[in-house]
Design a protein around this motif. Structure first.
Motif, PDB file in Angstrom:
ATOM      1  N   GLY A 108      -1.940  -4.496   2.250  1.00 34.46           N
ATOM      2  CA  GLY A 108      -2.891  -5.599   2.246  1.00 34.46           C
ATOM      3  C   GLY A 108      -2.336  -6.753   3.049  1.00 34.46           C
ATOM      4  N   TYR A 109      -2.608  -8.006   2.600  1.00 33.91           N
ATOM      5  CA  TYR A 109      -2.161  -9.186   3.321  1.00 33.91           C
ATOM      6  C   TYR A 109      -1.491 -10.142   2.353  1.00 33.91           C
ATOM      7  CZ  TYR A 109      -5.049  -7.194   6.903  1.00 33.91           C
ATOM      8  OH  TYR A 109      -5.581  -6.317   7.808  1.00 33.91           O
ATOM      9  N   CYS A 110      -0.308 -10.610   2.724  1.00 37.27           N
ATOM     10  CA  CYS A 110       0.436 -11.550   1.884  1.00 37.27           C
ATOM     11  C   CYS A 110      -0.288 -12.906   1.867  1.00 37.27           C
ATOM     12  CB  CYS A 110       1.864 -11.712   2.384  1.00 37.27           C
ATOM     13  SG  CYS A 110       2.021 -12.495   4.006  1.00 37.27           S
TER      14      CYS A 110
ATOM     15  N   LEU B 148       4.605  -3.961  -2.109  1.00 40.56           N
ATOM     16  CA  LEU B 148       3.402  -4.544  -1.515  1.00 40.56           C
ATOM     17  C   LEU B 148       3.741  -4.771  -0.049  1.00 40.56           C
ATOM     18  CD1 LEU B 148       2.739  -7.305  -4.216  1.00 40.56           C
ATOM     19  CD2 LEU B 148       1.705  -5.022  -4.100  1.00 40.56           C
ATOM     20  N   ILE B 149       2.933  -4.262   0.857  1.00 42.69           N
ATOM     21  CA  ILE B 149       3.251  -4.311   2.282  1.00 42.69           C
ATOM     22  C   ILE B 149       2.152  -5.047   3.025  1.00 42.69           C
ATOM     23  CG2 ILE B 149       3.752  -2.928   4.333  1.00 42.69           C
ATOM     24  CD1 ILE B 149       4.289  -0.692   1.923  1.00 42.69           C
ATOM     25  N   CYS B 150       2.517  -6.133   3.702  1.00 41.57           N
ATOM     26  CA  CYS B 150       1.546  -6.909   4.455  1.00 41.57           C
ATOM     27  C   CYS B 150       1.257  -6.214   5.782  1.00 41.57           C
ATOM     28  CB  CYS B 150       2.044  -8.330   4.696  1.00 41.57           C
ATOM     29  SG  CYS B 150       0.849  -9.329   5.628  1.00 41.57           S
ATOM     30  N   GLY B 151      -0.027  -5.972   6.046  1.00 35.99           N
ATOM     31  CA  GLY B 151      -0.449  -5.303   7.270  1.00 35.99           C
ATOM     32  C   GLY B 151      -0.405  -6.194   8.493  1.00 35.99           C
ATOM     33  N   LYS B 152      -0.208  -7.500   8.308  1.00 42.24           N
ATOM     34  CA  LYS B 152      -0.169  -8.408   9.458  1.00 42.24           C
ATOM     35  C   LYS B 152       1.272  -8.731   9.856  1.00 42.24           C
ATOM     36  CE  LYS B 152      -2.051 -12.696  11.268  1.00 42.24           C
ATOM     37  NZ  LYS B 152      -2.857 -13.876  10.978  1.00 42.24           N
ATOM     38  N   CYS B 153       2.056  -9.269   8.918  1.00 38.97           N
ATOM     39  CA  CYS B 153       3.415  -9.699   9.265  1.00 38.97           C
ATOM     40  C   CYS B 153       4.485  -8.672   8.896  1.00 38.97           C
ATOM     41  CB  CYS B 153       3.737 -11.035   8.594  1.00 38.97           C
ATOM     42  SG  CYS B 153       3.957 -10.930   6.801  1.00 38.97           S
TER      43      CYS B 153
ATOM     44  N   CYS C 132      -0.340 -14.825   5.235  1.00 37.10           N
ATOM     45  CA  CYS C 132      -1.256 -14.283   6.245  1.00 37.10           C
ATOM     46  C   CYS C 132      -2.711 -14.519   5.849  1.00 37.10           C
ATOM     47  CB  CYS C 132      -0.986 -12.796   6.454  1.00 37.10           C
ATOM     48  SG  CYS C 132       0.570 -12.491   7.343  1.00 37.10           S
ATOM     49  N   GLN C 133      -3.010 -14.495   4.564  1.00 35.87           N
ATOM     50  CA  GLN C 133      -4.363 -14.789   4.103  1.00 35.87           C
ATOM     51  C   GLN C 133      -4.724 -16.248   4.419  1.00 35.87           C
ATOM     52  OE1 GLN C 133      -5.442 -13.567   0.038  1.00 35.87           O
ATOM     53  NE2 GLN C 133      -3.490 -12.457   0.051  1.00 35.87           N
TER      54      GLN C 133
END
Length: 150
Positions: free
Chosen positions: A140-142, A100-105, A145-146
């Motif tokens: 997506g976003y962890c 799962l890869i966060c697009g923000k951090c 970050c959400q």
């Protein structure tokens, strides 16, 4: 009978592929053993070796990682950020975990899911296709970050 260590397995795998465990290969592999939960780029390995006062060139690291990926000791992973990363492949496993890869951090979380194994089996049966490997990455976003914490 005692279990073989990962390095014993790697040494045997290298020998079976007509490679030797040179000093350079050993120090690169040590970095991965010392950082088992990380997905390391060539630059990460280089910096970690510099921090240990190990003199090894970037070209040697590139060649070593490519060779270790080619003979299935490491997995090569692209998280979509322009940097190829590597991690140990489980030598006894055909498949590995997913990400799962966060697009923000940029945080990467590993996961395993048996539903994916069932899907793979179904695909093989329906299409008469022998799958040798697969990679699943969800972007997506962890949670942090959400929630606006990062």
């Amino acid at each position: 009978m005692a279990e073989m260590s990962r390095m014993d397995e790697i040494r045997d795998k290298l020998k079976a592929e007509n490679y030797k465990l040179t000093r350079q290969r050993a120090v690169v592999l040590e970095v991965f053993e010392e950082h088992p939960e990380e997905h390391l780029s060539v630059e990460d390995v280089y910096k970690l070796l510099l921090n240990k006062n190990v003199d090894i060139g970037l070209t040697t690291i590139y060649r070593t990682l490519d060779m270790l990926e080619k003979i299935a000791i490491l997995h090569k992973i692209d998280f979509g950020d322009g940097r190829t990363r590597y991690e140990f492949r489980q030598l006894q496993e055909i498949h590995h975990h997913h990400h799962l890869i966060c697009g923000k951090c940029g945080a990467v979380t590993e996961f395993k899911d048996t539903l994916l194994e069932a899907l793979e089996k179904s695909i093989q049966e329906v299409h008469n296709f022998k799958i040798t490997d697969h990679q699943v990455k969800f972007f997506g976003y962890c949670r942090e970050c959400q929630d606006g914490e990062k």
